[in-house]
Motif scaffolding. Structure first.
Motif, PDB file in Angstrom:
ATOM      1  N   GLN A   1      93.517  73.233  52.040  1.00  0.00           N
ATOM      2  CA  GLN A   1      92.896  72.558  50.842  1.00  0.00           C
ATOM      3  C   GLN A   1      92.239  71.681  51.813  1.00  0.00           C
ATOM      4  O   GLN A   1      92.392  70.684  52.612  1.00  0.00           O
ATOM      5  CB  GLN A   1      93.822  72.041  49.857  1.00  0.00           C
ATOM      6  CG  GLN A   1      94.584  72.732  48.921  1.00  0.00           C
ATOM      7  CD  GLN A   1      95.226  71.970  48.064  1.00  0.00           C
ATOM      8  OE1 GLN A   1      95.479  71.009  47.936  1.00  0.00           O
ATOM      9  NE2 GLN A   1      95.742  72.805  46.899  1.00  0.00           N
ATOM     10  N   HIS A   2      90.880  71.412  50.980  1.00  0.00           N
ATOM     11  CA  HIS A   2      89.815  70.427  51.364  1.00  0.00           C
ATOM     12  C   HIS A   2      89.150  69.836  50.512  1.00  0.00           C
ATOM     13  O   HIS A   2      89.091  70.347  49.302  1.00  0.00           O
ATOM     14  CB  HIS A   2      88.631  71.035  52.134  1.00  0.00           C
ATOM     15  CG  HIS A   2      89.138  72.116  53.385  1.00  0.00           C
ATOM     16  ND1 HIS A   2      89.767  71.386  54.468  1.00  0.00           N
ATOM     17  CD2 HIS A   2      89.495  73.268  53.730  1.00  0.00           C
ATOM     18  CE1 HIS A   2      90.170  72.309  55.416  1.00  0.00           C
ATOM     19  NE2 HIS A   2      89.718  73.552  54.890  1.00  0.00           N
TER      20      HIS A   2
ATOM     21  N   VAL B   1      87.942  66.314  44.348  1.00  0.00           N
ATOM     22  CA  VAL B   1      87.820  67.881  43.811  1.00  0.00           C
ATOM     23  C   VAL B   1      88.376  68.523  45.167  1.00  0.00           C
ATOM     24  O   VAL B   1      87.769  68.343  46.106  1.00  0.00           O
ATOM     25  CB  VAL B   1      86.842  68.328  43.453  1.00  0.00           C
ATOM     26  CG1 VAL B   1      86.607  69.685  43.093  1.00  0.00           C
ATOM     27  CG2 VAL B   1      86.256  67.404  42.134  1.00  0.00           C
ATOM     28  N   LEU B   2      89.513  69.286  45.051  1.00  0.00           N
ATOM     29  CA  LEU B   2      90.211  70.187  46.061  1.00  0.00           C
ATOM     30  C   LEU B   2      89.674  71.325  45.970  1.00  0.00           C
ATOM     31  O   LEU B   2      89.689  72.052  44.822  1.00  0.00           O
ATOM     32  CB  LEU B   2      91.587  70.019  46.154  1.00  0.00           C
ATOM     33  CG  LEU B   2      92.313  68.545  46.386  1.00  0.00           C
ATOM     34  CD1 LEU B   2      93.649  68.526  46.192  1.00  0.00           C
ATOM     35  CD2 LEU B   2      91.738  67.932  47.795  1.00  0.00           C
TER      36      LEU B   2
ATOM     37  N   LEU C   1      99.215  71.320  58.303  1.00  0.00           N
ATOM     38  CA  LEU C   1      97.993  72.070  58.702  1.00  0.00           C
ATOM     39  C   LEU C   1      97.756  73.132  57.511  1.00  0.00           C
ATOM     40  O   LEU C   1      96.634  73.698  57.615  1.00  0.00           O
ATOM     41  CB  LEU C   1      98.376  73.056  60.073  1.00  0.00           C
ATOM     42  CG  LEU C   1      98.623  72.064  61.180  1.00  0.00           C
ATOM     43  CD1 LEU C   1      99.085  72.738  62.380  1.00  0.00           C
ATOM     44  CD2 LEU C   1      97.357  71.145  61.529  1.00  0.00           C
ATOM     45  N   GLY C   2      98.602  73.314  56.753  1.00  0.00           N
ATOM     46  CA  GLY C   2      98.568  74.404  55.511  1.00  0.00           C
ATOM     47  C   GLY C   2      99.799  74.879  55.285  1.00  0.00           C
ATOM     48  O   GLY C   2     100.882  74.899  55.614  1.00  0.00           O
ATOM     49  N   ASP C   3      99.602  75.991  54.412  1.00  0.00           N
ATOM     50  CA  ASP C   3     100.798  76.741  53.857  1.00  0.00           C
ATOM     51  C   ASP C   3     100.398  78.032  54.300  1.00  0.00           C
ATOM     52  O   ASP C   3      99.344  78.647  54.260  1.00  0.00           O
ATOM     53  CB  ASP C   3     100.728  76.677  52.407  1.00  0.00           C
ATOM     54  CG  ASP C   3     100.929  75.529  51.811  1.00  0.00           C
ATOM     55  OD1 ASP C   3     101.767  74.734  52.182  1.00  0.00           O
ATOM     56  OD2 ASP C   3     100.580  74.974  50.452  1.00  0.00           O
ATOM     57  N   VAL C   4     101.689  78.476  54.844  1.00  0.00           N
ATOM     58  CA  VAL C   4     101.625  80.065  55.258  1.00  0.00           C
ATOM     59  C   VAL C   4     102.171  80.841  54.047  1.00  0.00           C
ATOM     60  O   VAL C   4     103.072  80.548  53.724  1.00  0.00           O
ATOM     61  CB  VAL C   4     102.442  80.157  56.668  1.00  0.00           C
ATOM     62  CG1 VAL C   4     102.571  81.864  56.964  1.00  0.00           C
ATOM     63  CG2 VAL C   4     101.559  79.566  57.737  1.00  0.00           C
TER      64      VAL C   4
END
Length: 132
Positions: free
Chosen positions: A84-85, A97-98, A63-66
């Protein structure tokens, strides 16, 4: 699905869709922390920075980085979620490209260690609708 009361048996595959986990957090240098997190705790002394990636248990999706800033002396924590998307493709290579996005820093009282701070922060993200 209803939440199970403490002491009631729960099958292993009956995790609520909003449950998350993370591997052991890693301490990082201030230079590795996101600028908005560093700015949010500027002026505090003895702040330590940590990071961990958050995983949705049912789907095993990151889900992402905390990133957490912990001020043990003040009993405060401050966290952000980094995601990141894919925002396009490189014309020359075709590689994606992120783009990195960060939530606004969120401060809260927490004097019970990094794992507890991450847990509280993830609960706040859930209440804000960032985690389903």
């Amino acid at each position: 699905m209803r939440e199970q009361p403490i002491g009631e048996a729960v099958e292993d595959d009956a995790w609520p869709a909003s449950d998350v986990m993370w591997p052991p957090e890693k301490e990082i240098e201030v230079s590795e922390a996101h600028a908005s997190l560093v700015k949010a705790v500027a002026g505090s002394r003895g702040v330590r920075y940590f990071t961990a990636f958050i995983i949705a248990i049912p789907s095993d999706t990151c889900l992402g980085d905390v990133q957490m800033a912990i001020d043990e002396a003040a009993g405060e924590a401050c966290g952000i979620l980094l995601t990141q998307h894919v925002t396009g493709r490189d014309a020359a290579t075709g590689e994606p490209v992120l783009t990195e996005e960060a939530t606004r820093p969120f401060k809260f009282p927490c004097g019970e260690g990094v794992a507890k701070a991450i847990s509280v922060f993830c609960s706040k993200l859930k209440m804000a609708g960032i985690f389903a």
